[in-house]
Design a protein around this motif. Structure first.
Motif, PDB file in Angstrom:
ATOM      1  N   ASN A  30     -27.263  -3.097  11.297  1.00 26.31           N
ATOM      2  CA  ASN A  30     -26.248  -3.978  11.860  1.00 26.31           C
ATOM      3  C   ASN A  30     -25.067  -4.084  10.903  1.00 26.31           C
ATOM      4  O   ASN A  30     -25.008  -3.361   9.900  1.00 26.31           O
ATOM      5  CB  ASN A  30     -26.847  -5.368  12.140  1.00 26.31           C
ATOM      6  CG  ASN A  30     -27.540  -5.949  10.910  1.00 26.31           C
ATOM      7  OD1 ASN A  30     -27.158  -5.677   9.771  1.00 26.31           O
ATOM      8  ND2 ASN A  30     -28.565  -6.753  11.138  1.00 26.31           N
ATOM      9  N   ASP A  51     -21.493  -4.115  15.495  1.00 32.56           N
ATOM     10  CA  ASP A  51     -22.908  -3.977  15.823  1.00 32.56           C
ATOM     11  C   ASP A  51     -22.991  -3.075  17.050  1.00 32.56           C
ATOM     12  O   ASP A  51     -22.503  -3.435  18.128  1.00 32.56           O
ATOM     13  CB  ASP A  51     -23.530  -5.345  16.180  1.00 32.56           C
ATOM     14  CG  ASP A  51     -23.850  -6.187  14.964  1.00 32.56           C
ATOM     15  OD1 ASP A  51     -24.092  -5.634  13.895  1.00 32.56           O
ATOM     16  OD2 ASP A  51     -23.865  -7.432  15.111  1.00 32.56           O
ATOM     17  N   PHE A  55     -28.267  -3.478  18.872  1.00 30.30           N
ATOM     18  CA  PHE A  55     -28.541  -3.871  17.483  1.00 30.30           C
ATOM     19  C   PHE A  55     -27.714  -5.089  17.106  1.00 30.30           C
ATOM     20  O   PHE A  55     -26.688  -5.391  17.722  1.00 30.30           O
ATOM     21  CB  PHE A  55     -28.210  -2.712  16.531  1.00 30.30           C
ATOM     22  CG  PHE A  55     -28.868  -1.417  16.896  1.00 30.30           C
ATOM     23  CD1 PHE A  55     -30.214  -1.219  16.638  1.00 30.30           C
ATOM     24  CD2 PHE A  55     -28.156  -0.408  17.521  1.00 30.30           C
ATOM     25  CE1 PHE A  55     -30.837  -0.032  16.982  1.00 30.30           C
ATOM     26  CE2 PHE A  55     -28.764   0.789  17.865  1.00 30.30           C
ATOM     27  CZ  PHE A  55     -30.105   0.980  17.599  1.00 30.30           C
ATOM     28  N   GLY A  56     -28.172  -5.785  16.070  1.00 28.62           N
ATOM     29  CA  GLY A  56     -27.427  -6.936  15.577  1.00 28.62           C
ATOM     30  C   GLY A  56     -27.215  -7.963  16.659  1.00 28.62           C
ATOM     31  O   GLY A  56     -28.125  -8.302  17.424  1.00 28.62           O
ATOM     32  N   GLU A  57     -25.990  -8.446  16.774  1.00 21.27           N
ATOM     33  CA  GLU A  57     -25.663  -9.491  17.742  1.00 21.27           C
ATOM     34  C   GLU A  57     -25.017  -8.934  19.006  1.00 21.27           C
ATOM     35  O   GLU A  57     -24.509  -9.706  19.830  1.00 21.27           O
ATOM     36  CB  GLU A  57     -24.755 -10.535  17.086  1.00 21.27           C
ATOM     37  CG  GLU A  57     -25.428 -11.278  15.932  1.00 21.27           C
ATOM     38  CD  GLU A  57     -24.523 -12.321  15.307  1.00 21.27           C
ATOM     39  OE1 GLU A  57     -23.626 -12.832  16.007  1.00 21.27           O
ATOM     40  OE2 GLU A  57     -24.702 -12.629  14.113  1.00 21.27           O
TER      41      GLU A  57
END
Length: 243
Positions: A30, A51, A55-57
């Protein structure tokens, strides 16, 4: 910050001033994994990190994307943020996306960290060959998903069904032709003990690209973080060289 692409919320950050640098993270990572590069670079350049969807937010794609779809996302963000000829840096999966994008769009320079793009023929173990043979037998289709979980990589096992298919799409795509078309200066940075993307991958990539140079550092697939001080010096010299 959030930007919409194909009805997906894509999280990104942008900070600093100067030439534009875009940082693309690896699979399962991320924005935070690229911050160690982005933070010091933002003192001299304008840095954009996103991101990737899944993935991530950021939201997860609603269908199995290909590398091309992720490259379209990069193109969209560059257009929306009015970025001109960026310097693109990608690690692993992010490097694959960077290659796909850079083959058909103007960039200033490209930096790839442990980013394999040439598909190699797989050599399966005896266990895997047996499982694959069993799956072909009548009534053994149910073995399919269990087999995938058994023989799959850590990344595959940890992924959702859609992200698993995206991973399969990714590793099955050969980007040799795209890599050959990139005319801009390219820096390849590899760890000498990278087992995810062996050094031979980097050497092959250097050989097929028009203007590429390879730097080998002690370390693993994350050599760019394990040698951060040296990386920043190398990257700085490469970005400013010839300008």
């Amino acid at each position: 910050m959030i930007i919409k692409f194909k009805d997906i919320d894509v999280n990104y950050i942008q900070y600093g001033e100067g030439k534009d640098i875009i940082l693309l993270h690896g699979w399962g990572q991320n924005i935070q994994m690229m911050n160690p590069l982005g933070d010091p670079l933002s003192k001299k350049y304008r840095v954009t990190i996103l991101d990737f969807p899944g993935f991530g937010e950021s939201g997860e794609p609603k269908e199995a994307w290909s590398i091309y779809d992720y490259a379209l996302l990069v193109e969209f963000i560059i257009q929306q943020l009015n970025i001109k000829k960026p310097i693109i840096m990608g690690h692993s999966f992010g490097g694959r996306v960077a290659i796909k994008y850079s083959a058909d769009h103007p960039i200033e320079k490209l930096i790839l960290f442990g980013s394999p793009c040439i598909r190699r023929n797989q050599t399966f173990s005896v266990k895997v060959r047996i499982l694959k043979s069993l799956k072909k037998l009548p009534g053994m289709d149910i073995l399919g998903e269990k087999m995938k979980k058994y023989i799959g990589s850590r990344d595959y096992k940890a992924a959702s069904p859609i992200m698993r298919q995206i991973l399969v799409n990714t590793v099955n795509e050969d980007l040799s032709n795209e890599a050959r078309r990139i005319e801009e200066p390219t820096l390849l940075v590899w760890g000498d003990h990278d087992t995810e993307a062996p050094l031979a991958d980097a050497q092959d990539l250097e050989n097929i690209m028009i203007d590429a140079g390879l730097v080998v550092l002690p370390g693993t697939h994350y050599a760019y973080l394990e040698n951060l001080g040296r990386i920043l010096n190398i990257v700085g010299s490469f970005i400013e060289g010839g300008n």
